[in-house]
Every structure is written in C-alpha cells, then in structure tokens.
Design a protein around this motif. Sequence first.
Motif, PDB file in Angstrom:
ATOM      1  N   ARG A 243       0.856  -1.182   0.000  1.00  0.00           N
ATOM      2  CA  ARG A 243       0.000   0.000   0.000  1.00  0.00           C
ATOM      3  C   ARG A 243       0.897   1.238   0.000  1.00  0.00           C
TER       4      ARG A 243
ATOM      5  N   GLY B 163      -2.283   7.134   0.743  1.00  0.00           N
ATOM      6  CA  GLY B 163      -2.260   7.734   2.069  1.00  0.00           C
ATOM      7  C   GLY B 163      -1.086   8.673   2.271  1.00  0.00           C
TER       8      GLY B 163
ATOM      9  N   GLN C 145      -6.463  15.504   9.633  1.00  0.00           N
ATOM     10  CA  GLN C 145      -7.396  14.550   9.029  1.00  0.00           C
ATOM     11  C   GLN C 145      -8.296  15.242   8.013  1.00  0.00           C
TER      12      GLN C 145
ATOM     13  N   LYS D 100      -8.249  14.287   3.986  1.00  0.00           N
ATOM     14  CA  LYS D 100      -9.471  13.630   3.504  1.00  0.00           C
ATOM     15  C   LYS D 100     -10.086  14.364   2.316  1.00  0.00           C
TER      16      LYS D 100
ATOM     17  N   HIS E 159      -5.896   8.614   3.190  1.00  0.00           N
ATOM     18  CA  HIS E 159      -6.007   8.214   4.604  1.00  0.00           C
ATOM     19  C   HIS E 159      -4.747   8.670   5.324  1.00  0.00           C
TER      20      HIS E 159
ATOM     21  N   ASP F 197      -3.289   6.629   7.859  1.00  0.00           N
ATOM     22  CA  ASP F 197      -3.044   5.416   8.642  1.00  0.00           C
ATOM     23  C   ASP F 197      -1.662   5.375   9.278  1.00  0.00           C
ATOM     24  N   VAL F 198      -0.692   6.044   8.636  1.00  0.00           N
ATOM     25  CA  VAL F 198       0.697   5.947   9.095  1.00  0.00           C
ATOM     26  C   VAL F 198       1.198   7.302   9.586  1.00  0.00           C
TER      27      VAL F 198
ATOM     28  N   GLY G 287      -8.122   6.696  13.318  1.00  0.00           N
ATOM     29  CA  GLY G 287      -7.878   5.484  12.545  1.00  0.00           C
ATOM     30  C   GLY G 287      -6.432   5.169  12.232  1.00  0.00           C
ATOM     31  N   VAL G 288      -5.489   5.771  12.963  1.00  0.00           N
ATOM     32  CA  VAL G 288      -4.075   5.476  12.716  1.00  0.00           C
ATOM     33  C   VAL G 288      -3.799   4.000  12.999  1.00  0.00           C
ATOM     34  N   LYS G 289      -3.021   3.378  12.111  1.00  0.00           N
ATOM     35  CA  LYS G 289      -2.704   1.950  12.216  1.00  0.00           C
ATOM     36  C   LYS G 289      -1.231   1.689  12.556  1.00  0.00           C
TER      37      LYS G 289
ATOM     38  N   ILE H  94      -2.877  -0.736  17.185  1.00  0.00           N
ATOM     39  CA  ILE H  94      -1.866   0.069  16.510  1.00  0.00           C
ATOM     40  C   ILE H  94      -0.522  -0.647  16.593  1.00  0.00           C
TER      41      ILE H  94
ATOM     42  N   TYR I  77       2.334  -0.989   4.464  1.00  0.00           N
ATOM     43  CA  TYR I  77       2.497   0.305   3.812  1.00  0.00           C
ATOM     44  C   TYR I  77       3.954   0.469   3.377  1.00  0.00           C
TER      45      TYR I  77
END
Length: 357
Positions: free
Chosen positions: A2, A28, A51, A55, A60, A62-63, A98-100, A201, A312
């Motif tokens: 990703r 992202g 964000q 958006k 996104h 996410d990172v 929504g951070v991963k 996370i 990612y």
Amino acid sequence: MRMVFRWFGEGNDSVSLRHIKQIPGVEGIVWALHDIPTGEEWPLNRILQVQQQVKKLGFHLDVVESVNVHDDIKLGLPSRDQYIENYKKTIENLAKVGVKVICYNFMPVFDWVRTDLFKQLGDGSTALFYEKAKVKGMDPLELVEKIALNSEYTMPGWEPERLQSLKQLFMAYSKVSKEQLWDNLEYFLQKIIPTAESHDIKLAIHPDDPPWEIFGLPRIMTSHENIRRFLKLVDSPSNCVTLCSGSLGANPKNDIPAIIREFVDRIPFAHIRNIKVYENGDFIETSHRKKDGSIDIVNIVKTYYDYGFTGYARPDHGRHIWDEDCRPGYGLYDRALGIMYLWGIWDSLDNGVKQKR
C-alpha cells in the motif's frame, strides 16, 4: 503493498497534497505534528485538523512518522514515566482518527546523520551524502550549524529545542552504554505496547541511520541480529519494525531480503530507497533504480511480493532534480519517479503470476 507518501504539513512543505494526488497508486499520507515539542501529548484538535486536510483529497492517514521519543526515556531518567504517559495519550488520540502504524526511533541525540545535504552527482542532481572520515573528525556542533543553514524547512529528527541543549545531551549519554540503552528501550516497550495493543496500533521502530555509532553515541538498531533481539523484548504483534533499506543498507553486511523473509509479519511499514556505498564507507542517496546504487531494490521488492507483504511502503528519500526547491531528500519529482519504479517491479511480478495461471 500500500503506497503512501511523506508530507510535512501545510505551510511546512514544498510539495502540495494536490501534486501528491497525481502520483499513481498513492493512497495515504505519512504525516506528523512537527511543531509539537518531543515528549508532549499531541492534541486531538490538531490531529483532526490534519485529518480534514488529507481527507479532502481522498487520502487516509493510517501511518504517522516521527512520534519522537523523549531523551529522558532513552536515558532512563526518573522523569521518563511522565513522558511515557504523554506518549500513551498521543497513541489514544491517534487511534481516534484510525491510525494503524506509528513509526519512531530510539537513536540518541541525532535521528540521522549526513555531512552534505546537496552533494552533486554525476548527472547534475544533488542528494544527501555521508562522508565517513569527516564525521570522525567533526565536532557535532559543526554539523548542527550546517543543518541549521537549511532554515526554510524543519528537518525531521533535528528539533531545535533538543539541539539547543546538545552539550548537555552528549554529557548525559556519555554515561549510557549500549546495554543500558537496550534496557531503557525494553522499559519503554513494556509500558507502551499494551496501549498500542488495546488500540490495534503497530509501533514500528526505525533502524539507526547510519547503522553504526556516531560521535561515540550508542546505537543498537543496526543489524539483522539486533532486530531479532528487539522483537523478542516484547513479543507482541504491536511491537514491529519499519524496515528501511537505505538505513540498514549503508552497511553492506546487512542482507535486507533475509531480514524481510524472517520478519515480514512484523514489518507493517517499509521505507524503500537506494544508496551508493563506496569502499571507504561513504555513501550517497541515488535514484531507486537498481543499477544506480548498491542496494538490490528489485530483489527487495520481489521478496516483499513473494512473502505476501500487505503493509504500507513509501519511496523514502529522493534526489533533488530538475531544479526543484525543496526540503533536502523530500522533493516531489524523484520520490514520484521512485514510486513508479517500485510499482513497475510490483506490477511485473503480479503480471508474471497471472500469466502462469
């Protein structure tokens, strides 16, 4: 894989989100609140602001990269517990958008070291350069002054509030051995990983850049063996590695594909870049193309592909080309070229598999 792209925020980056949107396959933004002093909690309202910005373009977030660890934690001082609590609160706030993945490092004083930010290559482009002999004889304050000349853009890992107390930091770290640094890292992980787990996370440590001692400072995230040791400190799916081919690749003894094969399930984030390593230990950033550097980028991407990497990735540093005025290492053009090279490898592998079917 990703694809994501590092962006330093509105008013702090020569690259716009609108331009990033035009790079094929980027989904992202890798971001941070670079103006928040290290150790302080990241406010939720500021996180929500970023964000909203990303958006609008369909990205996104996410990172996150550069949720930096306060030196008191690395030094093992009594005050570290308060900074760890702030870090936990930041994780909780990041989870709300929504951070991963959170990328961080545990390098004393300097997050990365280069001796020249604009070394000219044979084709007329410039790039980040490391001259080993110069570092050995250089006063670290001289290096700080050199980096500070690039005052238009903040440099990640060179926060002004930390560098103002450089002499004191060096004195403090002179009493810290590698084993003590390992102990302080383990203490941090034991306190912080449960919070990361509860919010799904992944905390992904970045290798030391370059992967050896600098100015007598201890460094521990430098090799395959040390990554293995790190992952055993707290054996959790949330305790992970940001695998940077350029950082580890500065030492030719590091076999990047072998590291991927062993730890792919603990690599949620990959920095993929190429460097040219010279016999005397100097190295310079190059294009991503395999033949331009010392790192086999094709084999690295193939290993990620073969082992089912779904995390990612970003192209990491790029050269400064076509007279672009940008933050050193972080222009638009060469990183965009890098992404297309990585996609070309990936798509070719994907096409080969489909043809066999």
